[in-house]
Structures are given as C-alpha cells and as structure tokens.
Write an enzyme that holds these catalytic residues in place. Structure first.
Site, mmCIF file in Angstrom:
data_model
loop_
_atom_site.group_PDB
_atom_site.id
_atom_site.type_symbol
_atom_site.label_atom_id
_atom_site.label_comp_id
_atom_site.label_asym_id
_atom_site.label_seq_id
_atom_site.Cartn_x
_atom_site.Cartn_y
_atom_site.Cartn_z
ATOM 1 N N ASP A 333 34.448 52.114 32.713
ATOM 2 C CA ASP A 333 35.305 51.180 33.280
ATOM 3 C C ASP A 333 35.696 51.472 34.719
ATOM 4 O O ASP A 333 35.976 50.767 35.473
ATOM 5 C CB ASP A 333 36.273 50.639 32.226
ATOM 6 C CG ASP A 333 37.201 51.445 31.921
ATOM 7 O OD1 ASP A 333 36.887 52.771 31.850
ATOM 8 O OD2 ASP A 333 38.592 51.175 31.328
ATOM 9 N N ARG A 337 42.101 56.744 35.199
ATOM 10 C CA ARG A 337 43.511 56.738 34.268
ATOM 11 C C ARG A 337 43.023 57.113 32.896
ATOM 12 O O ARG A 337 42.028 57.830 32.723
ATOM 13 C CB ARG A 337 43.943 55.247 34.203
ATOM 14 C CG ARG A 337 43.052 54.421 33.682
ATOM 15 C CD ARG A 337 43.574 52.847 33.679
ATOM 16 N NE ARG A 337 42.873 51.852 33.200
ATOM 17 C CZ ARG A 337 42.718 50.472 33.530
ATOM 18 N NH1 ARG A 337 43.098 50.119 34.771
ATOM 19 N NH2 ARG A 337 41.802 49.612 32.989
ATOM 20 N N ASP A 338 44.247 57.002 31.839
ATOM 21 C CA ASP A 338 43.764 57.517 30.710
ATOM 22 C C ASP A 338 42.772 56.449 29.809
ATOM 23 O O ASP A 338 43.238 55.870 28.933
ATOM 24 C CB ASP A 338 45.043 57.694 29.999
ATOM 25 C CG ASP A 338 45.999 56.500 30.033
ATOM 26 O OD1 ASP A 338 45.595 55.376 30.494
ATOM 27 O OD2 ASP A 338 47.007 56.308 29.522
ATOM 28 N N GLU A 339 41.631 56.266 30.516
ATOM 29 C CA GLU A 339 40.817 55.321 29.711
ATOM 30 C C GLU A 339 39.406 55.920 30.054
ATOM 31 O O GLU A 339 38.831 56.647 29.308
ATOM 32 C CB GLU A 339 40.820 53.940 30.376
ATOM 33 C CG GLU A 339 40.511 53.055 29.275
ATOM 34 C CD GLU A 339 40.944 51.541 29.452
ATOM 35 O OE1 GLU A 339 42.138 51.475 30.289
ATOM 36 O OE2 GLU A 339 40.603 50.679 29.088
ATOM 37 N N ASP A 346 31.953 45.407 30.723
ATOM 38 C CA ASP A 346 31.744 46.100 31.973
ATOM 39 C C ASP A 346 30.380 46.404 32.153
ATOM 40 O O ASP A 346 29.993 46.041 33.422
ATOM 41 C CB ASP A 346 32.932 47.070 32.257
ATOM 42 C CG ASP A 346 34.147 46.991 32.075
ATOM 43 O OD1 ASP A 346 34.616 46.449 30.918
ATOM 44 O OD2 ASP A 346 35.069 47.382 32.851
ATOM 45 N N TRP A 400 31.444 41.277 25.480
ATOM 46 C CA TRP A 400 31.133 42.864 25.481
ATOM 47 C C TRP A 400 30.199 43.134 24.331
ATOM 48 O O TRP A 400 29.212 43.740 24.816
ATOM 49 C CB TRP A 400 32.541 43.339 24.895
ATOM 50 C CG TRP A 400 33.546 43.525 26.147
ATOM 51 C CD1 TRP A 400 33.993 44.614 26.495
ATOM 52 C CD2 TRP A 400 34.253 42.347 26.981
ATOM 53 N NE1 TRP A 400 34.879 44.504 27.548
ATOM 54 C CE2 TRP A 400 35.235 43.012 27.618
ATOM 55 C CE3 TRP A 400 34.189 40.931 26.732
ATOM 56 C CZ2 TRP A 400 35.679 42.519 28.829
ATOM 57 C CZ3 TRP A 400 34.945 40.385 27.830
ATOM 58 C CH2 TRP A 400 35.869 41.161 28.946
ATOM 59 N N GLU A 630 39.758 46.552 40.125
ATOM 60 C CA GLU A 630 39.776 45.927 38.788
ATOM 61 C C GLU A 630 40.151 44.472 38.856
ATOM 62 O O GLU A 630 39.588 43.499 38.307
ATOM 63 C CB GLU A 630 40.888 46.657 37.867
ATOM 64 C CG GLU A 630 40.933 46.232 36.574
ATOM 65 C CD GLU A 630 41.430 47.073 35.354
ATOM 66 O OE1 GLU A 630 42.281 48.138 35.963
ATOM 67 O OE2 GLU A 630 41.515 46.909 34.360
ATOM 68 N N HIS A 651 36.854 49.763 39.762
ATOM 69 C CA HIS A 651 36.223 49.366 38.671
ATOM 70 C C HIS A 651 34.978 48.686 38.959
ATOM 71 O O HIS A 651 35.341 47.623 39.806
ATOM 72 C CB HIS A 651 37.267 48.207 38.163
ATOM 73 C CG HIS A 651 37.617 48.396 36.723
ATOM 74 N ND1 HIS A 651 38.436 49.364 36.057
ATOM 75 C CD2 HIS A 651 37.751 47.636 35.582
ATOM 76 C CE1 HIS A 651 38.621 49.418 34.997
ATOM 77 N NE2 HIS A 651 38.369 48.280 34.633
HETATM 78 C C1 BGC Z 1 39.235 47.852 30.771
HETATM 79 C C2 BGC Z 1 38.359 46.820 30.928
HETATM 80 C C3 BGC Z 1 37.712 46.446 29.689
HETATM 81 C C4 BGC Z 1 38.849 45.838 29.075
HETATM 82 C C5 BGC Z 1 38.760 45.160 27.884
HETATM 83 C C6 BGC Z 1 40.270 47.578 30.137
HETATM 84 O O1 BGC Z 1 41.551 48.043 29.857
HETATM 85 O O2 BGC Z 1 39.566 48.593 31.807
HETATM 86 O O3 BGC Z 1 37.588 46.777 32.036
HETATM 87 O O4 BGC Z 1 36.665 45.771 29.815
HETATM 88 O O5 BGC Z 1 39.896 46.771 28.836
HETATM 89 O O6 BGC Z 1 39.016 43.791 27.970
#
Ligand code: BGC
Length: 751
Positions: A333, A337-339, A346, A400, A630, A651
């Site tokens: 995504d 960040r912490d992701e 996405d 998704w 984003e 994003h």
């Molecule tokens: C992500 C998105 C993802 C979403 C789910 C977010 O934290 O960065 O791009 O699809 O969560 O809705």
C-alpha cells in the site's frame, strides 16, 4: 537440484542485531561450475571472499514464511578461488522483525535462520556440496540494529566477536525456487538541496519521493556518528515532518571506522524524499557524500507517455514512481509507515495500470501464489497478503478479496498467458463460491465488514469510508467477479453453465434490491453493519445513489443498455453538483473515467482529469507531489495535513487513472478475444488541453505507439503497429479502418 542443507541459527540471541555465518571452503581442484543456493528466515546477504554475491537485495523477499519461502540461485563459478570464505550476513527482515501497525513482531519466526548450499562441479566430474550445518561459525555483525520499519545501525568501529558454532534451527516452511522478480537497486539520486529549516533543522532534499535507502561515503574519526531521519514532505512552514510514519522510526545510524567508509542498510528500507541530520560529525555538510538509492522489484518498463500538458506529465511521473515505490517483492500500500503490506484492494485497483507501465507478469505470479496460499478453505480472501496481521485483524471485504478474480484476468488481458488463468482458476472459483454463501441472501452479498468505498469524499471530511452502501458495493463486486470467472473458464474451455446461471441471478437480484425503474434506489433496506474502530463515524451513511454506486452499475453492466443514458446523466449531474469533481474513493475511482467514456461523456472525464481543486488528480500535482498521495487532500488547502493516523504520500491506488489515459487519451486497449495486444482497439480522443500525446507499450506482440497532435486546424495522428498485430482504428470523426503492421498517419480537420 534439491536442497539438502540444514537450517541453522546462532547459538546466542542477537535480538535486533544481525549476525554473520561463515565457512572456509578450500577447493579440491579446477572447477567447471559452482552454484550457490540460499534462503533465510529474515534477510540474508551472501559474500564470497568479502565480495557481495549477486545484485539482488532484501533476499529472500516476502512470503508467508510459515508456509513457504523462496530460495535464490547464484552462479558463483567465476568468483571462487583456491581458498574461499563463504559468508552470510543475516538480519531480521519481515519474518522476524516488527510488521504492521498492531505492534506485532516475530510474526513468522522468533529468530533468524539461514539455509545455504554451494554445489561445486569439478573439472574431473566430481561434485561437492557444501551445506549449512553445525560446522559453520557465527560472528557478531557491524549491523548492531535493524528493523524494516525502524531503520538500521551500522557500526564500522565495532569489533566483530566470535559467538561459537551454528546450531540447527527448526523451520517448517516449504523451500521453493524464486518465483518472482529479484529486488534490486535502481536510480541513484544525489540531494538537490541543503535546507536549513525555520526550526533550525538540517535537511537534505533528494527532490523525489521514493523507496530505498541513503548511501553515505565518507571518512572521519573512528566512532564518529551520522544519524538521520526520513520524511516524505515538509510542513507548511518548511519544517521536517514525519509524524505520518506513525510508529516507524526510519532512523539510520552510521558509525565511522576511521578509514574510508561506504554505508548503506542491508535489512531495512525507507520511503522518503528528505532526510534530517540528527547527528553529523563535520562542520560542513558534504552533499556529494549522500546518495539515495531507489530499490524495487526488477520489473521491466514497458509503457511510456508524454503529452503537451506539464501537469499531466507530472501526474504520469507520479504514477510511475508510485509503482516503483510499492512494487517491492509484493504489491504494498505504501513504503514508509508501519504498514508496507500487501493490501489486496490496492493491488487490484492498480494492477491494470501496473501492467501497462511495467512487465509485471512474474511479479504478480509470485504474489498470486501467496494469495492462493492464504485463501481459506471456505474461499475467503482477507485484506492483506501475506497475512502478517493474522486474519482476524483484516477484513474479508468486497473490492479487496476480489483481487483473486480481477488480477488474474487483467494479467491475462495484458500478457495473454492462459497459465495465469489456469493457475488461479480454482482460487477465482472458490472466491465466487464463498460470496455465493457469504450473506443471508444467496444472490447478494449483504452485511459483513468491508472497507467500503475507502477514503471517498461523500461521507464527511473525517470519515475513512465513503457514503455508498457496502451492500451495494459488495453485491456489485459479486457480480463482477462472477463475470470474470466465467470469462476465465471460457478461455480455459471449461463448462461455465452453472456460473452463467448464477451470474444472471445475481444481476436480477441486484436490480430488484438496489434499483427501481432502471435507477438506483436512494433508500436501501437496513442490514446489520459490523463496526470496528474505522467504521464508526459513518455507520448511518449508507446511500444507494452516489457517484460510486452509479459507476459500478454502469461499468459492471448491472443495468440494461437502454438504462445507461439516464444513469450516466445522473452520474454527470452528481459530478457537476460537486463542482465538476469526484467524490469517489478506492472503489469508484478506478472506473469513473471509464464509466463516463464508455457512455459518451469523455468530455466530462477530461474535466475531471484537468480539475485542480480537491478532490482531483491534479490537486496533489499542484501541491508539489512527486508520487501519488493516499488521500486526495493529504495536504489540505491551508497547508495542514489530513491526519497523522493515515496519511501516506506514496500510495499508488489513485494512480489507476493511467489505464484510462492510455485507453482513451492515447486510445490503446487490448481486446478480450485476442489478448496481449495481438488485437487492439485504437480509439484516441484528442483534446486541446493535452496539446499532443505520445504513448507506447512494449507488448508481448511488439511495440505499439499511438500519437496525435494539433496541427493548425487539423489533428495529426500517427500509429505504429508491429507485425502480426491488428488494430481496429476509430477516430472521433467516426472514421474506422483496420490497421496492420507499419506506420500509419492520418490528418483530420478539428470538428
Ligand atoms: C491501507 C490501505 C488499505 C486500507 C484498508 C490502509 O491502512 O493503507 O491502502 O487498503 O488500509 O482499507
């Protein structure tokens, strides 16, 4: 060749530091060939006699390490000498370190492990296999700290300690040969500016938001420290801003040896445009000693676009950089960040554009393998793959989970490889079967916990989820995925009668439930909506008439052809009422331009494309973006930021507009009957504000170009069609022609 080696680990726990595994290997004679295979729970870097082996980084990449892990193969024939030291530096990476915003670590393993095998074929035919086992030595590393999110400390002044012999480690993941692309280093970017901010910070600007890391070449005193943080943007006063990284520290510490040093991280990467020097041992900043290295999967560029409008060119640049930044072994995504995880939504939103810009067949083949492995026995596909949060933290959401059907189909259209469909057909089918039994109604998907029209603008400023009813979105995607399953089945010559009946029932029921007299219903029946921390603000807003609802009905053909003119007029009215702007989020945005163009409103689509007010594609361009944001308004009009909680400046999702630019402005679309651009529709739509367009794609069937430019009172078109490709040309005047290989030019007066 099979891997007979053992998984080994260090006898001491290095926690968040790396360690080095070492083995001395004398050769017995002249060699003909030598192959090294290796993998890790964590990230490994191989060296022979101090030289790095291979050009790939961050190996073995990212899979669900519980289930499978890729190994890489290197030809080391020319590297080996009489006596060799084989070494592996191993750090935590995704498998062992922190992953995700839930503060989880050790998700896949609680310690790092290595497996390696060196296969030597001697000139006399003898084969020797050196494998990882308990004879290997373990040393401490100059990397004294490393985390994907938090950064890395490289201490070249540290003394390296012997820790003892390796011990065996239990790893249950299946070892598979590398399926995807290697992750490699790409552009090297030197800072464009040294900034002293109003707060007194020393900031280096690399001029481009990106994913990678900063290399520093320097010489100082032993023990001198260079410490820096990363950021994607400066705040409205020009100060360093990295609160949107949330808990990800992205801190790099380089400790100098006293000799000439070259530093870069081995087990971590950052998403950034700026760095702020926190500690720096010299009086004057030497910009030339810093170099940002862009890192991504080694996908080959296939598409190019240029036009006469600099803002649109910048948008295209941002889309391409959004892709570079988020194609790092899996489609992520965001990179900062912490992701940085494989959000399925996405990926499906962007895959069509991705496959125009780059050759992503191999990249997605690997990740679709991950998706297949993560699909539950019931057929559910969760929000994130690999499932690093554990499924309970993500949702089974429409748009998704539908990645399971949409991505294989889009890849087939782009590359024409039936194997992509056959490999994924069962997954597609299981997903549709899951939807068939997901809700209280057989032919609709009602209830459930979805991400909805994520980040749409029609449910109020602070809502993550748009106003469109989840039931409508979910049921529309149920129909869409079923339609793609049927198409895939037909390509594979399977009997799809049962699913054709199912599809008819879904569409019929959709129309009864969500529509009346060919129009969507404003008020929809209430279904129980599950809530969680993200869904609370707008539980009450569940509309049946929104831009996104109309876009889905039109683009997914949930209406009759006679109903389309009124539906599209309604969509146009909503766009006009909102000041010629979209309200759509992740669900509606990928299709809104197509829904307009397919129904005679390319002029309105162009209005959206050129719109500069929020929300629009050019809003971020006008605010200095170098990658996709984003939120439409990640930086608000007044210069403040959307929120620290969820505000990435890299994003790729909204970059999906490029497939419309390519299909409609340049006019190139593959056909379903003859995919991989063997047969194309060629229908460019010139527009004064674009001035000219030059677009191309290096397809599996050769390079196709489409260009047009205004030339006095005429539009001049030029197309290049490769051998074996048929193009069905339709010009705006209504002129049609079948084009075969070669260069074709046309000149038409402007209407
Ligand atoms: C992500 C998105 C993802 C979403 C789910 C977010 O934290 O960065 O791009 O699809 O969560 O809705």
């Amino acid at each position: 060749m099979s891997i007979d080696a053992n998984w080994i680990t260090s006898p001491v726990d290095f926690k968040d530091a790396a360690c080095t595994f070492r083995k001395e290997i004398p050769l017995k004679g002249r060699i003909k060939k030598a192959i090294l295979r290796a993998s890790a729970m964590g990230i490994y870097v191989p060296y022979i006699n101090g030289e790095r082996v291979g050009e790939n980084v961050l190996a073995p990449g990212w899979t669900n390490y519980h289930k499978r892990v890729q190994y890489q193969t290197y030809d080391v024939t020319d590297i080996l000498t009489e006596n060799n030291t084989l070494e592996f530096s191993v750090g935590q990476g995704w498998a062992v370190g922190y992953i995700g915003f839930k503060g989880l670590h050790n998700v896949f393993a609680d310690h790092t492990s290595l497996i390696a095998q060196l296969e030597i074929l001697y000139a006399d035919g003898e084969i020797e296999k050196i494998i990882t086992d308990t004879t290997w030595d373990v040393y401490s590393s100059e990397v004294t700290f490393s985390e994907i999110y938090h950064g890395e400390t490289v201490n070249k002044a540290a003394s390296i300690e012997y820790m003892g012999k390796a011990i065996l480690s239990e790893v249950n993941a299946k070892l598979i040969p590398q399926v995807g692309e290697f992750i490699t280093e790409h552009e090297r970017i030197i800072p464009t500016e040294l900034i002293h901010t109003p707060k007194g910070e020393t900031v280096l600007d690399f001029g481009q938001n990106m994913t990678g890391y900063v290399e520093v070449k320097t010489k100082g005193n032993k023990g001198d420290r260079i410490v820096f943080h990363h950021a994607e943007v400066l705040d409205k006063d020009g100060n360093f801003y990295n609160e949107n990284y949330r808990s990800a520290r992205n801190e790099i510490t380089y400790i100098l040896s006293g000799n000439d040093d070259t530093f870069k991280p081995k087990f971590s990467f950052q998403g950034f445009r700026y760095i702020k020097l926190i500690e720096y041992p010299f009086d004057k900043v030497d910009l030339n000693s810093f170099c940002a290295i862009v890192v991504h999967s080694d996908i080959k560029r296939t598409g190019n676009f240029r036009c006469g409008n600099e803002k649109i060119n910048q948008l295209y640049h941002n889309i391409v950089w959004g892709q570079k930044s988020n194609f790092l072994d899996i489609p992520t995504d965001c990179p900062q960040r912490d992701e940085r995880v494989g959000w399925t939504g996405d990926a499906q939103v962007f895959c069509r554009t991705a496959a125009i810009n780059y050759d992503v067949e191999k990249f997605f083949k690997k990740w679709l393998g991950d998706v297949r492995l993560e699909q539950t026995d019931e057929g559910a596909v969760y929000g994130v793959v690999p499932a690093c949060f554990g499924n309970k933290h993500t949702r089974i959401s429409a748009a998704w989970g539908d990645a399971a059907c949409i991505i294989p189909w889009q890849l087939y259209l782009a590359y024409g490889n039936k194997k992509i469909l056959s490999e994924n057909f069962d997954m597609m089918k299981k997903w549709v079967d899951y939807l068939h039994s997901a809700g209280p109604e057989e032919f609709l998907w009602l209830g459930g916990l979805h991400y909805g029209d994520w980040l749409a603008m029609d449910a109020g400023e602070d809502s993550f989820v748009g106003a469109t009813a989840n039931d409508l979105i979910a049921s529309a995607f149920f129909a869409y995925s079923t339609s793609l399953l049927i198409k895939a089945g037909e390509v594979l010559e399977k009997d799809m009668e049962e699913y054709k009946k199912l599809y008819k029932c879904i569409v019929k029921r959709f129309r009864e439930y969500f529509m009346e007299n060919g129009m969507p219903k404003e008020e929809l029946p209430h279904t129980e909506i599950l809530t969680d921390e993200y869904n609370k603000p707008n539980d009450t807003v569940r509309k049946g008439i929104t831009q996104t609802a109309l876009v889905l009905i039109l683009h997914f053909n949930l209406c009759n052809d006679e109903e389309k003119p009124l539906l599209v007029k309604m969509l146009v009215n909503l766009i006009e009422e909102f000041g010629d702007r979209m309200t759509t989020g992740f669900v509606g945005t990928p299709y809104i331009m197509h829904a307009l163009s397919e129904n005679g409103y390319t002029d309105i689509a162009y209005k959206l494309l050129f719109q500069e007010k929020n929300p629009s594609w050019l809003y971020s361009v006008c605010h200095g973006a170098t990658t996709m944001w984003e939120h439409w308004n990640s930086i608000k009009e007044d210069g403040s930021f959307w929120s620290t909680g969820m505000n990435s400046f890299n994003h790729y999702a909204y970059g999906s507009v490029y497939d419309w630019i390519f299909n409609v402005c340049a006019g190139i679309s593959p056909t379903e009957e003859n995919p991989a651009y063997r047969e194309i529709n060629l229908a460019p739509h010139p527009c004064k504000e674009l001035g000219f367009v030059e677009a191309s794609i290096d397809s599996r069937n050769g390079k196709i170009t489409s260009s047009w430019r205004y030339d006095g009172d005429s539009v001049h078109y030029e197309f290049n069609i490769p051998d074996g490709v048929t193009a069905h040309l339709t010009l705006p005047s209504g002129y049609t022609k079948e084009l075969k290989s070669g260069k074709h030019t046309f000149k038409y007066p402007i209407k």
